[in-house]
Design an enzyme around this catalytic site. Sequence first.
Site, mmCIF file in Angstrom:
data_model
loop_
_atom_site.group_PDB
_atom_site.id
_atom_site.type_symbol
_atom_site.label_atom_id
_atom_site.label_comp_id
_atom_site.label_asym_id
_atom_site.label_seq_id
_atom_site.Cartn_x
_atom_site.Cartn_y
_atom_site.Cartn_z
ATOM 1 N N MET A 134 31.159 52.717 24.506
ATOM 2 C CA MET A 134 32.165 52.693 23.451
ATOM 3 C C MET A 134 31.502 52.324 22.126
ATOM 4 O O MET A 134 30.894 51.255 22.006
ATOM 5 C CB MET A 134 33.281 51.705 23.786
ATOM 6 C CG MET A 134 34.112 52.119 24.994
ATOM 7 S SD MET A 134 35.417 50.944 25.383
ATOM 8 C CE MET A 134 34.434 49.597 26.051
ATOM 9 N N MET A 135 31.653 53.199 21.153
ATOM 10 C CA MET A 135 31.053 52.976 19.851
ATOM 11 C C MET A 135 31.565 51.682 19.230
ATOM 12 O O MET A 135 32.769 51.398 19.256
ATOM 13 C CB MET A 135 31.360 54.150 18.915
ATOM 14 C CG MET A 135 30.694 55.456 19.329
ATOM 15 S SD MET A 135 28.896 55.377 19.259
ATOM 16 C CE MET A 135 28.635 55.240 17.492
ATOM 17 N N CYS A 149 33.188 62.930 23.512
ATOM 18 C CA CYS A 149 33.740 62.253 22.328
ATOM 19 C C CYS A 149 34.382 63.275 21.394
ATOM 20 O O CYS A 149 33.755 64.274 21.042
ATOM 21 C CB CYS A 149 32.633 61.494 21.603
ATOM 22 S SG CYS A 149 33.230 60.605 20.134
ATOM 23 N N LYS A 204 28.770 63.116 30.633
ATOM 24 C CA LYS A 204 30.144 62.614 30.523
ATOM 25 C C LYS A 204 30.949 63.656 29.762
ATOM 26 O O LYS A 204 30.613 63.991 28.628
ATOM 27 C CB LYS A 204 30.185 61.261 29.800
ATOM 28 C CG LYS A 204 31.569 60.608 29.829
ATOM 29 C CD LYS A 204 31.515 59.192 29.262
ATOM 30 C CE LYS A 204 32.822 58.445 29.518
ATOM 31 N NZ LYS A 204 33.972 59.025 28.791
ATOM 32 N N ASN A 231 37.317 58.700 34.794
ATOM 33 C CA ASN A 231 37.461 57.842 33.623
ATOM 34 C C ASN A 231 38.764 58.197 32.910
ATOM 35 O O ASN A 231 39.226 59.319 32.984
ATOM 36 C CB ASN A 231 36.248 58.069 32.704
ATOM 37 C CG ASN A 231 36.371 57.391 31.346
ATOM 38 O OD1 ASN A 231 36.179 58.022 30.313
ATOM 39 N ND2 ASN A 231 36.683 56.112 31.350
ATOM 40 N N GLY A 232 39.344 57.208 32.238
ATOM 41 C CA GLY A 232 40.523 57.460 31.427
ATOM 42 C C GLY A 232 41.755 56.726 31.908
ATOM 43 O O GLY A 232 42.290 57.045 32.962
ATOM 44 N N GLY A 233 42.205 55.737 31.135
ATOM 45 C CA GLY A 233 43.472 55.071 31.398
ATOM 46 C C GLY A 233 43.518 54.145 32.591
ATOM 47 O O GLY A 233 44.589 53.648 32.951
ATOM 48 N N GLY A 288 37.027 51.606 30.287
ATOM 49 C CA GLY A 288 36.618 51.402 28.914
ATOM 50 C C GLY A 288 37.360 50.271 28.247
ATOM 51 O O GLY A 288 37.003 49.107 28.393
ATOM 52 N N ARG A 289 38.437 50.612 27.544
ATOM 53 C CA ARG A 289 39.149 49.597 26.755
ATOM 54 C C ARG A 289 39.687 48.462 27.624
ATOM 55 O O ARG A 289 39.704 47.312 27.193
ATOM 56 C CB ARG A 289 40.285 50.251 25.959
ATOM 57 C CG ARG A 289 39.784 51.087 24.798
ATOM 58 C CD ARG A 289 40.924 51.553 23.899
ATOM 59 N NE ARG A 289 41.900 52.362 24.610
ATOM 60 C CZ ARG A 289 41.767 53.654 24.848
ATOM 61 N NH1 ARG A 289 40.670 54.283 24.459
ATOM 62 N NH2 ARG A 289 42.694 54.333 25.478
#
EC number: 1.3.1.91
Length: 334
Positions: free
Chosen positions: A13-14, A95, A136, A208-210, A230-231
């Site tokens: 994650m940037m 991205c 990815k 990946n995702g959510g 991620g988040r």
Amino acid sequence: MTDNQWTFCTAPMMDWTDRHCRFFHRQLSRRARLYTEMVTSGAIMFGDRERLLGFDASEHPVALQLGGSDPVELARAAEIGAGFGYDEINLNCGCPSDRVQSGRFGACLMAEPKLVGECVAAMKSAVGGQIPITVKNRIGIDEQDSEADLTRFIETVAASGCEIFIVHARKAWLKGLSPRENRDVPPLDYERVYRLKAAFPELTIIINGGIETIEQSATHLEMVDGVMLGRAAYKNPALLLEVDATLYGETTAPLRPHEALERMLPYIERELGRGTRLSAIARHMLGLVNGRPGARPFRRLLTEESVKPGAGLDIIHAAIEAARRVEEAPSLAA
């Protein structure tokens, strides 16, 4: 459930997953696979490599994510990354930001599977097979979002020697949506990733995702080889404390949040001695006790005190005590 090198990963994650973040996350989970922020191949060719690529040995297993679309430049960047000791080189094809698109990399590369294959082949040759080259990607972009399109992308890139794909289960809209809006629109399609794994059983597929909890991760692992958070992992890092026992079956008792902070003390002392500002490290710890009574004072302590001139270890000692108080308080569910 599976148990391989990619069973549980934290997402690149940037502006988030820098070396301080990764060192902190490693204190929470011994087994999670960590990823750097995306680093462009051009930055590695012409920038300060030690600043861009340096990491602490305790971060292993740790992967370097590259952004770029020039096979020659990516090959050289991969070779340099391997020389730094990374366990994997990952190519960003997911991205959606305008800045990334303007450089002809990120999610827009899904429209050019042949080029991605050329990049992967060049990177694999450059590292001599010593470490894996992974990709990815999204499940689709814009109007190119059929399962046939995704299958064609995976087949083409796999033919170049890529055996490991991290698939974000949301299509990237490169036209008309901001990256922030693309976090929620269009909806996630986990089933498509499951079908992808069924169609390519020989490949390692990470979803990946959510994904927000370790329980959700375990459910996904019944269908795919790995999960990437991620988040959720960043904003609620305490969930990483559950990873080793729940997903890997380790019997060692997980650390408590205040114990994880105690483990950070030698690292923080060393970094402060190098001139690193405390806030650069403390910002990654703000969510450690989220969802518990006392979380707000803990966050406020780190947020307000770590930015002050001369902020030092006394702030972390105070945060350790604040975390201990949170742990001892009755939970909200009680």
